[in-house]
Design a protein around this motif. Sequence first.
Motif, PDB file in Angstrom:
ATOM      1  N   CYS A 236       0.310  -1.023  -0.242  1.00  0.00           N
ATOM      2  CA  CYS A 236      -0.160  -0.178  -0.332  1.00  0.00           C
ATOM      3  C   CYS A 236       0.417   1.568   0.626  1.00  0.00           C
ATOM      4  O   CYS A 236       0.478   2.804   0.136  1.00  0.00           O
ATOM      5  N   ALA A 237       2.072   1.377  -0.030  1.00  0.00           N
ATOM      6  CA  ALA A 237       3.286   2.324  -0.049  1.00  0.00           C
ATOM      7  C   ALA A 237       2.858   3.262  -1.542  1.00  0.00           C
ATOM      8  O   ALA A 237       2.146   3.495  -2.964  1.00  0.00           O
ATOM      9  N   THR A 238       2.934   4.550  -1.490  1.00  0.00           N
ATOM     10  CA  THR A 238       2.546   5.520  -2.319  1.00  0.00           C
ATOM     11  C   THR A 238       3.050   4.942  -3.437  1.00  0.00           C
ATOM     12  O   THR A 238       4.662   4.721  -3.411  1.00  0.00           O
ATOM     13  N   GLY A 239       3.025   5.220  -4.503  1.00  0.00           N
ATOM     14  CA  GLY A 239       3.267   5.105  -5.802  1.00  0.00           C
ATOM     15  C   GLY A 239       4.092   2.987  -6.042  1.00  0.00           C
ATOM     16  O   GLY A 239       4.990   3.368  -6.904  1.00  0.00           O
ATOM     17  N   SER A 240       2.678   2.517  -5.190  1.00  0.00           N
ATOM     18  CA  SER A 240       4.011   1.366  -5.616  1.00  0.00           C
ATOM     19  C   SER A 240       4.207   0.372  -6.612  1.00  0.00           C
ATOM     20  O   SER A 240       2.011   0.887  -7.702  1.00  0.00           O
ATOM     21  N   VAL A 241       4.458   0.381  -7.454  1.00  0.00           N
ATOM     22  CA  VAL A 241       4.232  -0.615  -8.826  1.00  0.00           C
ATOM     23  C   VAL A 241       3.333  -1.897  -8.765  1.00  0.00           C
ATOM     24  O   VAL A 241       2.539  -2.707  -9.789  1.00  0.00           O
ATOM     25  N   ASN A 242       3.363  -2.539  -7.429  1.00  0.00           N
ATOM     26  CA  ASN A 242       2.103  -3.791  -7.433  1.00  0.00           C
ATOM     27  C   ASN A 242       1.624  -3.247  -6.262  1.00  0.00           C
ATOM     28  O   ASN A 242       1.126  -3.906  -5.123  1.00  0.00           O
ATOM     29  N   PRO A 243       0.293  -2.328  -6.656  1.00  0.00           N
ATOM     30  CA  PRO A 243      -0.744  -1.502  -5.460  1.00  0.00           C
ATOM     31  C   PRO A 243      -1.290  -2.510  -5.087  1.00  0.00           C
ATOM     32  O   PRO A 243      -2.099  -3.304  -5.681  1.00  0.00           O
ATOM     33  N   CYS A 244      -2.131  -2.511  -3.499  1.00  0.00           N
ATOM     34  CA  CYS A 244      -3.666  -3.811  -3.599  1.00  0.00           C
ATOM     35  C   CYS A 244      -5.129  -2.718  -3.640  1.00  0.00           C
ATOM     36  O   CYS A 244      -4.312  -1.562  -3.671  1.00  0.00           O
ATOM     37  N   PRO A 245      -5.319  -3.688  -3.362  1.00  0.00           N
ATOM     38  CA  PRO A 245      -6.941  -2.227  -3.564  1.00  0.00           C
ATOM     39  C   PRO A 245      -7.166  -1.584  -2.524  1.00  0.00           C
ATOM     40  O   PRO A 245      -6.401  -1.656  -1.474  1.00  0.00           O
ATOM     41  N   ASP A 246      -7.643  -0.871  -2.816  1.00  0.00           N
ATOM     42  CA  ASP A 246      -7.767   0.479  -2.160  1.00  0.00           C
ATOM     43  C   ASP A 246      -8.898  -0.087  -0.775  1.00  0.00           C
ATOM     44  O   ASP A 246      -8.519   0.288   0.804  1.00  0.00           O
ATOM     45  N   THR A 247     -10.171  -1.100  -0.037  1.00  0.00           N
ATOM     46  CA  THR A 247     -10.428  -1.838   0.123  1.00  0.00           C
ATOM     47  C   THR A 247      -9.244  -2.708   1.201  1.00  0.00           C
ATOM     48  O   THR A 247      -9.352  -2.208   2.637  1.00  0.00           O
ATOM     49  N   SER A 248      -8.160  -2.538   0.925  1.00  0.00           N
ATOM     50  CA  SER A 248      -7.483  -3.933   1.700  1.00  0.00           C
ATOM     51  C   SER A 248      -6.397  -3.286   2.221  1.00  0.00           C
ATOM     52  O   SER A 248      -6.053  -2.763   3.016  1.00  0.00           O
ATOM     53  N   CYS A 249      -6.006  -1.695   1.550  1.00  0.00           N
ATOM     54  CA  CYS A 249      -4.870  -0.574   2.226  1.00  0.00           C
ATOM     55  C   CYS A 249      -5.974  -0.185   3.432  1.00  0.00           C
ATOM     56  O   CYS A 249      -5.746   0.571   4.586  1.00  0.00           O
ATOM     57  N   THR A 250      -7.348   0.131   3.215  1.00  0.00           N
ATOM     58  CA  THR A 250      -7.544   1.228   4.287  1.00  0.00           C
ATOM     59  C   THR A 250      -8.544  -0.048   5.863  1.00  0.00           C
ATOM     60  O   THR A 250      -7.588   0.329   6.476  1.00  0.00           O
ATOM     61  N   ILE A 251      -8.559  -1.676   5.042  1.00  0.00           N
ATOM     62  CA  ILE A 251      -7.758  -2.698   6.307  1.00  0.00           C
ATOM     63  C   ILE A 251      -7.054  -2.860   6.905  1.00  0.00           C
ATOM     64  O   ILE A 251      -7.059  -2.442   8.230  1.00  0.00           O
ATOM     65  N   LYS A 252      -5.956  -2.932   6.429  1.00  0.00           N
ATOM     66  CA  LYS A 252      -4.367  -2.597   6.911  1.00  0.00           C
ATOM     67  C   LYS A 252      -4.330  -1.660   7.828  1.00  0.00           C
ATOM     68  O   LYS A 252      -3.716  -1.814   8.340  1.00  0.00           O
ATOM     69  N   GLY A 253      -4.778  -0.212   6.773  1.00  0.00           N
ATOM     70  CA  GLY A 253      -4.426   1.142   7.534  1.00  0.00           C
ATOM     71  C   GLY A 253      -5.251   1.023   9.183  1.00  0.00           C
ATOM     72  O   GLY A 253      -4.752   1.793   9.635  1.00  0.00           O
ATOM     73  N   LEU A 254      -6.093   0.766   8.760  1.00  0.00           N
ATOM     74  CA  LEU A 254      -6.966   0.112  10.345  1.00  0.00           C
ATOM     75  C   LEU A 254      -7.022  -1.121  11.446  1.00  0.00           C
ATOM     76  O   LEU A 254      -6.778  -0.246  12.823  1.00  0.00           O
ATOM     77  N   PHE A 255      -6.174  -1.468  11.236  1.00  0.00           N
ATOM     78  CA  PHE A 255      -6.164  -3.081  11.767  1.00  0.00           C
ATOM     79  C   PHE A 255      -4.332  -3.038  11.994  1.00  0.00           C
ATOM     80  O   PHE A 255      -3.961  -4.144  12.813  1.00  0.00           O
ATOM     81  N   ASP A 256      -3.798  -3.290  11.082  1.00  0.00           N
ATOM     82  CA  ASP A 256      -2.768  -4.210  10.460  1.00  0.00           C
ATOM     83  C   ASP A 256      -1.881  -3.494  11.792  1.00  0.00           C
ATOM     84  O   ASP A 256      -0.129  -3.240  10.735  1.00  0.00           O
ATOM     85  N   ALA A 257      -1.964  -3.384  12.935  1.00  0.00           N
ATOM     86  CA  ALA A 257      -0.360  -1.997  13.498  1.00  0.00           C
ATOM     87  C   ALA A 257      -0.158  -2.982  14.731  1.00  0.00           C
ATOM     88  O   ALA A 257       0.924  -2.576  15.387  1.00  0.00           O
ATOM     89  N   GLY A 258      -0.396  -3.797  15.052  1.00  0.00           N
ATOM     90  CA  GLY A 258       0.407  -4.968  15.806  1.00  0.00           C
ATOM     91  C   GLY A 258      -0.462  -4.670  17.115  1.00  0.00           C
ATOM     92  O   GLY A 258      -1.492  -3.918  17.647  1.00  0.00           O
ATOM     93  N   ILE A 259      -0.107  -5.424  17.734  1.00  0.00           N
ATOM     94  CA  ILE A 259       0.112  -4.567  19.514  1.00  0.00           C
ATOM     95  C   ILE A 259       0.796  -4.461  20.502  1.00  0.00           C
ATOM     96  O   ILE A 259       2.328  -4.202  21.039  1.00  0.00           O
ATOM     97  N   SER A 260      -0.004  -3.107  21.088  1.00  0.00           N
ATOM     98  CA  SER A 260       1.514  -2.312  22.057  1.00  0.00           C
ATOM     99  C   SER A 260       1.711  -3.019  22.874  1.00  0.00           C
ATOM    100  O   SER A 260       0.667  -4.005  23.814  1.00  0.00           O
TER     101      SER A 260
END
Length: 357
Positions: A236-260
Amino acid sequence: MLTYTLRLGSLAALLSLPLAACGSPGGDDTVDPPVTGTYHHYVGNTLLLPSNASQATMYGLDLDGDAQMRPDNKLGGILGMLGGFGVELQPQVDEAIMMGDIVLLHAVRAETLTNSNASWQVYLGESATPPTFDGTDVFTIPTDGPQDALLAGRISGGSFAGGPGTVQLKLAFVDGAEPLTLNLIASRIEGTLDETSCDARLGGALTKDDIDNTLIPAVAGLVNTSLADDPVDCDCATGSVNPCPDTSCTIKGLFDAGISCDAPEDCPAPADACTEGKCACTAGDCMGLLANDNQISVAEVQNNAIIKTALGPDIDLLDASGVFQEDPADRDGMIDSVSLGVKFSCVNAVFTSTVEQ
């Protein structure tokens, strides 16, 4: 008990009808006064989930009996919000009903369907070939299935209002996975009906245990299923040559943050270390506990600030011992349950229940 299969508010006028106490599943519909008369049989042919905030309010019912008599439907509002993230809920519901994978049977007992004391009994029928929904479908109620979702009330001018009672809600968020089982306490049904059909709303509430132990793991399963369809090694990096779908990037941004964490004991298994404020592990499969590993763990969902707020309790229904009390004066004054409201319709069907024998 009522069972639905799902995938993962404009104020409707509330019916000013007197409600009787919830009856037992006996043949005399034990209410005051007792319900007598004919049983009218229906099968659910639609189940509508809120798709936006307006519908969440429209489908909600007043579950806690507060002075404002406002509709309660916090979880319905969250379901409606998911549409904004590209998570489609309604098509899976429609398919399950139309293919006969989920059979929701309703038995309404009353002297008349115009003005009468009445009871509304809900059953889970056995899966069937795709129904025709033309009044001729014949269904079977499993003898070991739930038999006790009876909501007692009254029909006035062709409109039913009844409850409270306990309704069981079964959710299948992920294709091929075993459906969830959630218990809706303080359940009510309100709507219109006649000899051939009904159009109604069902409202009830989930306890925090059901949210934590059943619904949140299902959300994790749903989003992981969505990520599993992504192209290999997309990012999901900006300008990626192999971008994930927008929905997946939204999901990862919301949840794939690890556990503090502040210490290793803060981390759920199989994490075994706390490094720079995040859980880490030496095992080959860390079960999604790490940040940006393209897996969403249950713990990541549970610890998400948005989820904690969104799925936090919104109404008080229980006493200090955790038992539902119909009279608000008997509750402990602490919000403890999360409200849900849906809309459904039904048409004539043929079945026999043990309650009616």
